[in-house]
Design a protein around this motif. Sequence first.
Motif, short mmCIF file in Angstrom:
data_model
loop_
_atom_site.label_atom_id
_atom_site.label_comp_id
_atom_site.label_asym_id
_atom_site.label_seq_id
_atom_site.Cartn_x
_atom_site.Cartn_y
_atom_site.Cartn_z
N ALA A 18 -5.68 -11.17 14.16
CA ALA A 18 -4.28 -11.50 13.89
C ALA A 18 -3.49 -11.70 15.17
O ALA A 18 -2.60 -12.55 15.24
CB ALA A 18 -3.65 -10.39 13.04
N LYS A 29 -5.57 -9.19 3.49
CA LYS A 29 -5.29 -10.15 4.56
C LYS A 29 -5.55 -11.58 4.12
O LYS A 29 -4.72 -12.47 4.33
CB LYS A 29 -6.13 -9.81 5.79
CG LYS A 29 -5.98 -10.81 6.93
CD LYS A 29 -6.89 -10.46 8.10
CE LYS A 29 -6.82 -11.53 9.18
NZ LYS A 29 -7.72 -11.26 10.32
N THR A 53 -0.06 -10.01 8.26
CA THR A 53 -1.36 -9.43 8.59
C THR A 53 -1.34 -8.56 9.85
O THR A 53 -2.20 -7.68 9.99
CB THR A 53 -2.41 -10.54 8.78
OG1 THR A 53 -1.96 -11.45 9.81
CG2 THR A 53 -2.61 -11.32 7.49
#
Length: 393
Positions: free
Chosen positions: A274, A129, A322
């Motif tokens: 996210a 990520k 992500t």
Amino acid sequence: MIDRGLIWRVGFGQLIAWGVTYYLIGVLGGRMASDLGWSLTAVQGGFAAGLLVMGLSSPFVGRAIEAHGGRRAMTAGSLIGAAGLVLLSSAHSEIAYYAAWIVIGLAMRLTLYDAAFAALARIGGGAAKRAMAQITLLGGFASTVFWPIGDAVGEAYGWRAAALVFAGFSALSALIHLTIPDGRFLPARPANGASPTPFAPSLSQRQTRLAAALYALVAALVSALNSAMSAHMIGMLAGLGLGLGAAVWTATLRGFGQTAARGCEVLFGARLRAVDLNLAAAAMLVAGFAVALAVADGVATAVVFVLLFGAGNGLSTITRGTLPLAFFDPATYGSLVGRLIAPSFLLSAAAPIGYAAVIERYGAHAAVWLSIGLAGAALAAAFGLRAIDRSRR
């Protein structure tokens, strides 16, 4: 293992790949139309054909990177891109022009963020990520670097020479992609020697399907806006009241907006989920296009619009990579995301042509209202993803 050197190399590769392919039409499209004697819509059709190829090839490319890693795919993409740009520079007929964009379209799917994200997820698993966010810092300057280069070379020697210069950059980027490792992330083995714990989904099947659909919708809408602005931002700013020179340099500021937002995420976003970042990105897009309605008031308003769009688009690029790590198994990242983002390429293929038709018939203000509608729909889908995440927690 994703080390800092790999992040820098992949980031530079993204800077080049985006600048010489995806952003080419935005700075050279007008000169192409004038030189070839075609309408703007016909010229944008080539770019749309390339995006269509991206969509059709997306599942195959995703599976290939998942199985074999990013080195071969991204290196081949750089060389294919160079070949496509050489073909474009020599195109005089519509058949040759569209054939060149078909080649460039395959190169884009093999080299741009989605390919890089899949390669990093294969190497680092869920820990990729941060690396995904970091490579976008350099990639965000693609238009800032290559729009002025393309404009300067195009002004001095013509758009064909500019395409050849871009082809040289693409060929050089193959050397960067050759350094990508082919390793695959394996979960840590427990101390007692047992098998690694497999991925355990925390959503029901219904929630997983809904999350996948909403993710695909956000990706498609934001991709449509990105492709439309990449092709028409300069022309839209001019149509809204700026001079052409001011429009070119104001438009290049989107790179600063993208990179500033991504830099803030890298520095301060470790604790942000996210889904929250995705919601903020969509809200910035809506706000940016709302500001665009007042561009006629002066350059300062145009700058605010460009920076807000750049920031929202920049954060959306990160969450495109992500969000799947938050909802789905990282081990199947390449093939799953390859299928989910395929519609985004199809919609983004239609966007430049659709926007060209709207601008030619109804003007730049109508294109801004269309953008507000698309961004608003993305914002609604982002709220849906956040609701699913909150129900899980």
